[in-house]
Design a protein around this motif. Sequence first.
Motif, PDB file in Angstrom:
ATOM      1  N   TYR A   1     -77.526  70.584 -55.564  1.00 18.61           N
ATOM      2  CA  TYR A   1     -77.953  69.862 -54.379  1.00 18.61           C
ATOM      3  C   TYR A   1     -77.621  70.645 -53.115  1.00 18.61           C
ATOM      4  CZ  TYR A   1     -78.817  65.652 -57.129  1.00 18.61           C
ATOM      5  OH  TYR A   1     -79.319  64.752 -58.028  1.00 18.61           O
ATOM      6  N   LEU A   2     -78.478  70.522 -52.116  1.00 23.94           N
ATOM      7  CA  LEU A   2     -78.242  71.128 -50.813  1.00 23.94           C
ATOM      8  C   LEU A   2     -78.418  70.080 -49.722  1.00 23.94           C
ATOM      9  CD1 LEU A   2     -80.105  74.538 -51.194  1.00 23.94           C
ATOM     10  CD2 LEU A   2     -77.630  74.198 -51.043  1.00 23.94           C
ATOM     11  N   PRO A   3     -77.601  70.137 -48.664  1.00 26.10           N
ATOM     12  CA  PRO A   3     -77.698  69.186 -47.555  1.00 26.10           C
ATOM     13  C   PRO A   3     -78.557  69.722 -46.426  1.00 26.10           C
ATOM     14  CG  PRO A   3     -75.715  70.464 -47.323  1.00 26.10           C
ATOM     15  CD  PRO A   3     -76.397  70.977 -48.564  1.00 26.10           C
ATOM     16  N   SER A   4     -78.716  68.931 -45.383  1.00 25.31           N
ATOM     17  CA  SER A   4     -79.496  69.371 -44.225  1.00 25.31           C
ATOM     18  C   SER A   4     -78.853  70.569 -43.545  1.00 25.31           C
ATOM     19  CB  SER A   4     -79.641  68.225 -43.222  1.00 25.31           C
ATOM     20  OG  SER A   4     -78.380  67.805 -42.735  1.00 25.31           O
ATOM     21  N   THR A   5     -77.529  70.722 -43.687  1.00 27.50           N
ATOM     22  CA  THR A   5     -76.840  71.861 -43.065  1.00 27.50           C
ATOM     23  C   THR A   5     -77.079  73.159 -43.825  1.00 27.50           C
ATOM     24  OG1 THR A   5     -74.838  71.216 -44.261  1.00 27.50           O
ATOM     25  CG2 THR A   5     -75.030  70.516 -41.966  1.00 27.50           C
ATOM     26  N   ALA A   6     -77.952  73.118 -44.840  1.00 27.72           N
ATOM     27  CA  ALA A   6     -78.360  74.342 -45.539  1.00 27.72           C
ATOM     28  C   ALA A   6     -79.579  74.977 -44.878  1.00 27.72           C
ATOM     29  CB  ALA A   6     -78.664  74.027 -47.004  1.00 27.72           C
ATOM     30  N   ASP A   7     -79.996  74.481 -43.713  1.00 32.87           N
ATOM     31  CA  ASP A   7     -81.168  74.997 -43.017  1.00 32.87           C
ATOM     32  C   ASP A   7     -81.124  76.521 -42.925  1.00 32.87           C
ATOM     33  OD1 ASP A   7     -83.454  74.046 -40.852  1.00 32.87           O
ATOM     34  OD2 ASP A   7     -82.475  75.927 -40.261  1.00 32.87           O
ATOM     35  N   GLY A   8     -82.141  77.174 -43.470  1.00 28.39           N
ATOM     36  CA  GLY A   8     -82.202  78.630 -43.470  1.00 28.39           C
ATOM     37  C   GLY A   8     -82.915  79.149 -44.702  1.00 28.39           C
ATOM     38  N   THR A   9     -82.731  80.409 -44.980  1.00 24.18           N
ATOM     39  CA  THR A   9     -83.362  81.071 -46.123  1.00 24.18           C
ATOM     40  C   THR A   9     -82.319  81.359 -47.180  1.00 24.18           C
ATOM     41  OG1 THR A   9     -85.017  82.093 -44.681  1.00 24.18           O
ATOM     42  CG2 THR A   9     -84.693  83.079 -46.865  1.00 24.18           C
ATOM     43  N   TRP A  10     -82.604  80.968 -48.411  1.00 16.76           N
ATOM     44  CA  TRP A  10     -81.641  81.095 -49.512  1.00 16.76           C
ATOM     45  C   TRP A  10     -82.130  82.075 -50.567  1.00 16.76           C
ATOM     46  CZ3 TRP A  10     -76.941  78.427 -50.220  1.00 16.76           C
ATOM     47  CH2 TRP A  10     -76.623  77.580 -49.153  1.00 16.76           C
ATOM     48  N   THR A  11     -81.168  82.725 -51.218  1.00 21.38           N
ATOM     49  CA  THR A  11     -81.496  83.631 -52.307  1.00 21.38           C
ATOM     50  C   THR A  11     -80.364  83.639 -53.322  1.00 21.38           C
ATOM     51  OG1 THR A  11     -82.299  85.865 -52.835  1.00 21.38           O
ATOM     52  CG2 THR A  11     -80.454  85.709 -51.301  1.00 21.38           C
TER      53      THR A  11
END
Length: 357
Positions: A105-115
């Motif tokens: 799970y990811l929250p709204s504070t994960a806004d950005g690009t993930w890898t």
Amino acid sequence: MRCLAMAGCALALVTTLAASPASAATGDPVFDQVTWGHASLTVSGTAMALQSLSVHVTDPRANPSNCWEFYETRSGGTGTLPLSWSTATLASGTDSDGVWTTSFYLPSTADGTWTLAAARDCSDVTDPEHPVSGAPTFAVTGHHQPRVTFGYVPLPVRVVYPYVTVKGRVYDADTGAGMPGVQLGRDQDTYCLNDRGDGNANLRYSATTNANGYYAFPVGRVAPGALQCLGLFGAVRHNPDGFAVFVWYRWDPAIHLPYLPAVSAVPAATSAKAGSLVTVNGHIVGASPSCEVDLQRLHGSTAWRTVSTSFVHNSLRIALTAQPPAGRHIYRVLYPHCARDPDQVAASSSRFTITGT
């Protein structure tokens, strides 16, 4: 593949990493065919969005791993969550050549690009992380992200009575309005960290924001100088692998509690021949050995002037020398800020007098 309604996420486009890291040494595990369940996710407030991951692992070692953890990292965006991790299970094939899957799970504070940044053999704690380069990315858009302020009273913390109230506010980054009913946890020192590999938030004390987003933890004993952790919990507390969701720390290695040492000092005599030497003995709770300590004499009503300097002994005891001129003089011992203790605040003893006769 079904999208969680609370996440507002977009359906996945299968994205594949065709090649393994070029830097992988011969005989090391190879990670390729990296696939995300969703190409993008949208999350709001304290909701959580579920992402899935599939990785093909070729492990040519004599004892291939039967347990893999995958680490994901964020870049760009306005999020404050830097990374996530989860434990995978073997979906098909063998430990030597198989496809491993996980979800988190990811929250709204994960806004950005993930890898996908790295993998770790969780069956062998001595095995180093294996970097993964060139993996595909996915985007997280976070709306109404929570932001947390952090404070405590009294400030600074008194070493001899280290009890404080931790308090602050949780507010909406988009509107600035307080966020009511949000649960927070706190603790201190290294065991309050949700480090990669243990999955346990370890935030033992909890509080909930009021109607205006303010929170306050009851007065409690703290360890001055220890790392302070504050976590904000979202709508989901555990990942599908059973470990705790990485809480949204308002955390930084620099967030320690500035502390005020306790300085005591007593002259060997309160009256002595003018110009003679008088020893001043004392003790500093919260000092560090070899740090400077000063004996000061009051000039006028506010000006303190250093008349002798010494250093804190290993026992934290101090000894300085006064040489009073004729008349009654007011002294104090000052323990200035010591560079080796960045969180220490300058502290002084109570005033005392020595009369030169």
